[in-house]
Design a protein around this motif. Structure first.
Motif, PDB file in Angstrom:
ATOM      1  N   TRP A  69      -6.548   5.679   2.408  1.00  0.00           N
ATOM      2  CA  TRP A  69      -6.784   5.428   1.564  1.00  0.00           C
ATOM      3  C   TRP A  69      -7.540   4.098   1.279  1.00  0.00           C
ATOM      4  N   VAL A  70      -8.247   3.617  -0.010  1.00  0.00           N
ATOM      5  CA  VAL A  70      -9.470   2.733   0.167  1.00  0.00           C
ATOM      6  C   VAL A  70      -9.125   1.926  -1.391  1.00  0.00           C
ATOM      7  N   GLU A  98      -2.128   4.317   3.787  1.00  0.00           N
ATOM      8  CA  GLU A  98      -0.982   3.769   2.516  1.00  0.00           C
ATOM      9  C   GLU A  98      -2.235   2.477   1.614  1.00  0.00           C
ATOM     10  N   PRO A  99      -1.801   2.359   1.037  1.00  0.00           N
ATOM     11  CA  PRO A  99      -2.242   1.131  -0.108  1.00  0.00           C
ATOM     12  C   PRO A  99      -1.499   0.592   0.464  1.00  0.00           C
ATOM     13  N   GLU A 100      -2.793  -0.969   0.744  1.00  0.00           N
ATOM     14  CA  GLU A 100      -1.738  -2.384   1.937  1.00  0.00           C
ATOM     15  C   GLU A 100      -1.640  -1.576   3.024  1.00  0.00           C
ATOM     16  N   GLY A 101      -1.786  -0.799   3.642  1.00  0.00           N
ATOM     17  CA  GLY A 101      -1.314  -0.374   4.585  1.00  0.00           C
ATOM     18  C   GLY A 101      -2.157  -0.874   6.162  1.00  0.00           C
ATOM     19  N   PRO A 102      -1.799  -0.079   6.902  1.00  0.00           N
ATOM     20  CA  PRO A 102      -2.871  -0.280   8.309  1.00  0.00           C
ATOM     21  C   PRO A 102      -3.437   0.445   8.574  1.00  0.00           C
ATOM     22  N   ALA A 103      -5.030   0.056   8.759  1.00  0.00           N
ATOM     23  CA  ALA A 103      -5.967   0.714   8.468  1.00  0.00           C
ATOM     24  C   ALA A 103      -5.882   1.783   9.938  1.00  0.00           C
ATOM     25  N   ARG A 119      -3.856   5.278  -7.687  1.00  0.00           N
ATOM     26  CA  ARG A 119      -2.442   4.883  -7.943  1.00  0.00           C
ATOM     27  C   ARG A 119      -2.807   3.144  -7.846  1.00  0.00           C
ATOM     28  N   ASP A 120      -2.557   2.150  -9.060  1.00  0.00           N
ATOM     29  CA  ASP A 120      -2.735   0.819  -7.911  1.00  0.00           C
ATOM     30  C   ASP A 120      -3.939   0.411  -8.146  1.00  0.00           C
ATOM     31  N   GLY A 121      -4.913   0.888  -8.343  1.00  0.00           N
ATOM     32  CA  GLY A 121      -6.485  -0.149  -7.641  1.00  0.00           C
ATOM     33  C   GLY A 121      -6.538   0.832  -6.664  1.00  0.00           C
ATOM     34  N   TRP A 122      -5.443   1.929  -5.954  1.00  0.00           N
ATOM     35  CA  TRP A 122      -6.568   2.256  -4.294  1.00  0.00           C
ATOM     36  C   TRP A 122      -6.620   3.532  -4.897  1.00  0.00           C
ATOM     37  N   SER A 123      -7.747   4.237  -3.998  1.00  0.00           N
ATOM     38  CA  SER A 123      -8.063   6.103  -4.348  1.00  0.00           C
ATOM     39  C   SER A 123      -7.261   6.625  -2.724  1.00  0.00           C
TER      40      SER A 123
END
Length: 326
Positions: A69-70, A98-103, A119-123
């Motif tokens: 996710w980015v 995942e969105p806001e998850g670890p890189a 999804r909610d500002g994430w792709s």
């Protein structure tokens, strides 16, 4: 101005539950290069622990698929080369589990992707490319739903989670399978920093008598320090000198995004001395460059180094200055 990007050491990519372990591999070298073709143009860097889907092999190279996710705002629409998205962030964008998850890696500016979900500002994006076979290892289980992922569930590896020592003599080690460093009593609170291969890195806080503490001699050679220790406490080891036995992999030149180097600075890509510690970068001064050019890939070498940073801004691995090559 230098911009810092920090990556956790152990991360993973969520994929389809139907995949078998035969298709899934795991990156074992921090900063492994993800390329457009076998030995071709560099597109991204992947962190230790990144899970990838194997598609085919070609000699010492393996074509794999990565997914994550980015932020949606970092992707522009495109039709280039059959992809529908392109990374626009200057300096690259972090790919996340995942969105806001670890890189799990750094996608360079201009990286083409297949955008498959918003999804909610994430792709959610995916892309196929090539990595070295030597950078991959098999995984023991398939990538099933979150409840079947054991210790790799995000809730277990979330930084800052508080646990309690459950044994009367909980021994903390300097690195996984490394030397014993300290023992804590049952009930002692610890804070989780990361989890990897059956080991958990924790932080313990407490008080010591001031008269029992001494200032480290930074000009002497310090023994028993692992790459994991450098990453865990980079400020504590700044400019400390170490003598290590490492495995040389390649002599490279720093690209602009490696902000812990100057552009074009030569450096050794090497495996750290302790098992599982991943890669280290060793900057080579001009007076040692000719000797470095004579090294052979996979050669075991002894080096005297000084710590430039215990955790690089780009991939979170130690960067050292070469003082002597034995």
């Amino acid at each position: 101005m230098r911009r810092g990007i920090l990556f956790p050491v152990a991360v993973f990519v969520l994929c389809s539950p139907s995949l078998t372990s035969a298709q899934v591999r795991e990156i074992v070298l921090d900063g492994e290069t993800f390329r457009k073709t076998a030995d071709g143009r560099r597109l991204a860097e992947l962190a230790h622990g990144t899970r990838v889907i194997v598609q085919r092999t070609d000699g010492s190279w393996v074509e794999v698929r990565i997914e994550g996710w980015v932020p949606s705002g970092t992707i522009a629409e495109t039709t280039r080369e059959g992809h529908n998205g392109i990374i626009t962030t200057q300096g690259g964008e972090r790919l996340r589990v995942e969105p806001e998850g670890p890189a799990t890696g750094l996608l360079l500016e201009g990286f083409l992707v297949d955008r498959v979900e918003d999804r909610d500002g994430w792709s959610r994006v995916r892309r196929s490319g090539w990595v070295r076979e030597a950078a991959l290892t098999a995984v023991s289980t398939s990538l099933g739903p979150a409840e079947n992922q054991g210790e790799r569930r995000p809730s277990l590896v979330a930084p800052g989670r508080e646990l309690t020592a459950g044994e009367a003599a909980l021994v903390l080690h300097a690195a996984p399978e490394g030397r014993a460093a300290v023992t804590v009593e049952t009930g002692t609170p610890v804070t989780v920093l990361e989890r990897r291969s059956g080991w958990t890195r924790v932080r313990v806080e407490g008080w010591a008598r001031s008269e029992r503490l001494v200032i480290a001699d930074r000009d002497s050679v310090v023994a028993g320090v692992s790459a994991a220790a450098l990453r865990a406490s980079p400020d504590d080891y700044a400019r400390v000198r170490l003598r290590w036995t490492v495995q040389f992999l390649a002599l490279e030149e720093a690209e602009p995004e490696r902000i812990d180097f100057y552009e074009g600075e030569p450096f050794l890509l090497a495996r750290a001395p302790d098992p599982g510690d991943g890669l280290i970068y060793v900057a080579v001064p001009e007076e040692l460059l000719e000797a470095a050019k004579e090294l052979r890939p996979l050669q075991i070498i002894d080096i005297l180094v000084q710590v430039r940073t215990g955790r690089s801004a780009l991939m979170g691995v130690p960067v050292l200055d070469l003082l002597a090559l034995f």
